[in-house]
Design a protein around this motif. Structure first.
Motif, PDB file in Angstrom:
ATOM      1  N   CYS A   1      17.438 -19.999  -5.720  1.00  0.00           N
ATOM      2  CA  CYS A   1      17.026 -18.770  -6.399  1.00  0.00           C
ATOM      3  C   CYS A   1      16.218 -19.045  -7.656  1.00  0.00           C
ATOM      4  O   CYS A   1      15.609 -18.144  -8.211  1.00  0.00           O
ATOM      5  CB  CYS A   1      18.251 -17.916  -6.752  1.00  0.00           C
ATOM      6  SG  CYS A   1      19.003 -17.138  -5.294  1.00  0.00           S
ATOM      7  N   ALA A   2      16.281 -20.292  -8.128  1.00  0.00           N
ATOM      8  CA  ALA A   2      15.501 -20.639  -9.311  1.00  0.00           C
ATOM      9  C   ALA A   2      14.015 -20.733  -8.996  1.00  0.00           C
ATOM     10  O   ALA A   2      13.180 -20.722  -9.891  1.00  0.00           O
ATOM     11  CB  ALA A   2      15.994 -21.961  -9.894  1.00  0.00           C
TER      12      ALA A   2
ATOM     13  N   LYS B   1      12.953 -15.707  -7.123  1.00  0.00           N
ATOM     14  CA  LYS B   1      13.331 -14.903  -8.288  1.00  0.00           C
ATOM     15  C   LYS B   1      12.603 -13.558  -8.257  1.00  0.00           C
ATOM     16  O   LYS B   1      13.205 -12.507  -8.495  1.00  0.00           O
ATOM     17  CB  LYS B   1      12.986 -15.648  -9.572  1.00  0.00           C
ATOM     18  CG  LYS B   1      13.256 -14.842 -10.837  1.00  0.00           C
ATOM     19  CD  LYS B   1      12.710 -15.554 -12.062  1.00  0.00           C
ATOM     20  CE  LYS B   1      12.822 -14.677 -13.304  1.00  0.00           C
ATOM     21  NZ  LYS B   1      12.200 -15.305 -14.492  1.00  0.00           N
ATOM     22  N   ASP B   2      11.313 -13.578  -7.979  1.00  0.00           N
ATOM     23  CA  ASP B   2      10.542 -12.339  -7.910  1.00  0.00           C
ATOM     24  C   ASP B   2      11.075 -11.421  -6.817  1.00  0.00           C
ATOM     25  O   ASP B   2      11.197 -10.205  -7.001  1.00  0.00           O
ATOM     26  CB  ASP B   2       9.062 -12.645  -7.645  1.00  0.00           C
ATOM     27  CG  ASP B   2       8.367 -13.233  -8.867  1.00  0.00           C
ATOM     28  OD1 ASP B   2       9.011 -13.304  -9.929  1.00  0.00           O
ATOM     29  OD2 ASP B   2       7.191 -13.621  -8.744  1.00  0.00           O
TER      30      ASP B   2
ATOM     31  N   TRP C   1      14.083 -11.304  -5.632  1.00  0.00           N
ATOM     32  CA  TRP C   1      15.386 -10.776  -6.024  1.00  0.00           C
ATOM     33  C   TRP C   1      15.247  -9.657  -7.059  1.00  0.00           C
ATOM     34  O   TRP C   1      15.895  -8.613  -6.947  1.00  0.00           O
ATOM     35  CB  TRP C   1      16.257 -11.898  -6.585  1.00  0.00           C
ATOM     36  CG  TRP C   1      17.622 -11.426  -7.000  1.00  0.00           C
ATOM     37  CD1 TRP C   1      18.074 -11.189  -8.260  1.00  0.00           C
ATOM     38  CD2 TRP C   1      18.706 -11.099  -6.126  1.00  0.00           C
ATOM     39  NE1 TRP C   1      19.359 -10.738  -8.245  1.00  0.00           N
ATOM     40  CE2 TRP C   1      19.782 -10.668  -6.948  1.00  0.00           C
ATOM     41  CE3 TRP C   1      18.873 -11.136  -4.750  1.00  0.00           C
ATOM     42  CZ2 TRP C   1      21.010 -10.283  -6.417  1.00  0.00           C
ATOM     43  CZ3 TRP C   1      20.100 -10.742  -4.225  1.00  0.00           C
ATOM     44  CH2 TRP C   1      21.144 -10.327  -5.050  1.00  0.00           C
ATOM     45  N   LEU C   2      14.393  -9.842  -8.051  1.00  0.00           N
ATOM     46  CA  LEU C   2      14.194  -8.820  -9.077  1.00  0.00           C
ATOM     47  C   LEU C   2      13.617  -7.541  -8.470  1.00  0.00           C
ATOM     48  O   LEU C   2      14.030  -6.430  -8.811  1.00  0.00           O
ATOM     49  CB  LEU C   2      13.271  -9.343 -10.176  1.00  0.00           C
ATOM     50  CG  LEU C   2      13.848 -10.432 -11.084  1.00  0.00           C
ATOM     51  CD1 LEU C   2      12.773 -10.969 -12.012  1.00  0.00           C
ATOM     52  CD2 LEU C   2      15.032  -9.898 -11.889  1.00  0.00           C
TER      53      LEU C   2
END
Length: 335
Positions: free
Chosen positions: A17-18, A23-24, A26-27
């Motif tokens: 997820c890093a 990350k994008d 997930w957000l």
């Protein structure tokens, strides 16, 4: 042993997820309670700017809800990629409506499928709905909710922003206890009445009754309908100096007259001079205990007299009152 395996799995997931693209994803998925349809964020973030975070706030005492998805600029600052602001408080709604109206009615674009709002001159999607679960205020007016959606890289209306606005409004209604009827997510952005049309083609629209009094050759662009807080009829009238020929769609004709309806007490300042007197081309009415102002204008070269204009506004107002159950229709005195 099982715990160790779980630990390894979790460590792997954290590492996965890093990665920026995860990350994008997930957000985008978590923004505004996860209500945005697929691809909305992709369209609004076509430049693939790195997403920085999400924010969601509810202030029940003020009847205020907001949520946003932010991105990181090249300089390291965070900016809002898409945001929803919703208010059930009357003062905040009035201020929001005035801001949109002051950006210019000629820049407003109607919404498809009877959605209760418009795109304003800044490209913001604005929706206003009744809140049956909140009852009436201390003046007997139905409580309502105003939703403003901002986002994207341009001020042009976009279906992605409209989809964000509709899903954000449905989310806000639940958070604020509004109880508004859920809106259907649209798959297109332009109102069916987006372009100027012949008078017979707008017969059943919000501008139809007034348009029926206009000369042959007039074109009408309709913004708004029976559920919108603003209705605007752009009129393209032939002037006496023009040749009386059938309208040519390729000709460069500009709007030279208009009819406007503003539903809400917020609109009084739009039709009131500095000395407190209302414009003589204004008609007032009341809808559900709230003030409505109807107004009209025409360029001098149309040679539409003041009397003709007042009659046109009154026809427009009476038809709107009939459509919406308004009462106490009163023209302002001439002069």
């Amino acid at each position: 042993m099982k715990l160790a395996l779980v630990g390894v799995a979790v460590s792997g997931l954290v590492g996965y997820c890093a990665k920026p693209h995860v990350k994008d994803w997930w957000l985008a998925r978590e923004a505004c309670g996860g209500v945005f349809p697929d691809l909305v964020v992709d369209v609004l973030n076509a430049d693939e700017r790195p997403l920085a975070g999400t924010d969601e706030q509810l202030i029940e005492e003020l009847g205020s809800y907001s949520c946003s998805l932010e991105y990181e600029t090249d300089s390291g600052r965070t900016e809002r990629l898409v945001g929803i602001d919703a208010y059930t408080g009357r003062d905040q709604q009035d201020a929001g409506m005035l801001r949109s109206a002051e950006r210019g009615l000629d820049a407003m674009t109607g919404l498809p499928h009877g959605l209760p709002g418009f795109f304003d001159g800044a490209g913001h999607a604005v929706l206003r709905q009744e809140c049956p679960a909140l009852g009436r205020d201390d003046k007997g007016r139905p409580r309502t909710m105003l939703v403003v959606a901002r986002g994207g890289t341009t001020g042009d209306p976009s279906v992605a922003l409209l989809q964000a606005a509709v899903t954000g409004a449905n989310r806000a209604s639940g958070q604020l206890g509004c109880g508004a009827k859920p809106l259907k997510v649209p798959d297109d952005v332009l109102s069916r009445d987006a372009k100027p049309k012949k008078v017979p083609d707008v017969r059943d629209s919000a501008c139809g009754a007034a348009a029926a009094q206009l000369p042959k050759g007039t074109r009408v662009r309709v913004v708004g309908g029976d559920t919108t807080p603003v209705v605007h009829c752009e009129l393209y009238l032939q002037t006496p100096g023009e040749e009386r020929t059938p309208y040519d769609d390729d000709r460069d004709r500009t709007v030279n007259a208009g009819l406007e309806a503003y539903f809400g007490d917020w609109s009084t300042s739009l039709v009131t001079a500095l000395d407190g007197r209302r414009d003589s081309n204004t008609v007032m009415a009341r809808c559900e205990g709230e003030l409505v102002n109807f107004h009209g204008w025409a360029d001098d070269d149309t040679e539409v007299s003041d009397r003709e204009l007042r009659e046109l506004v009154l026809t427009f107002a009476k038809d709107q009152a009939k459509r919406r159950g308004c009462t106490d229709v009163r023209p302002m005195p001439a002069g």
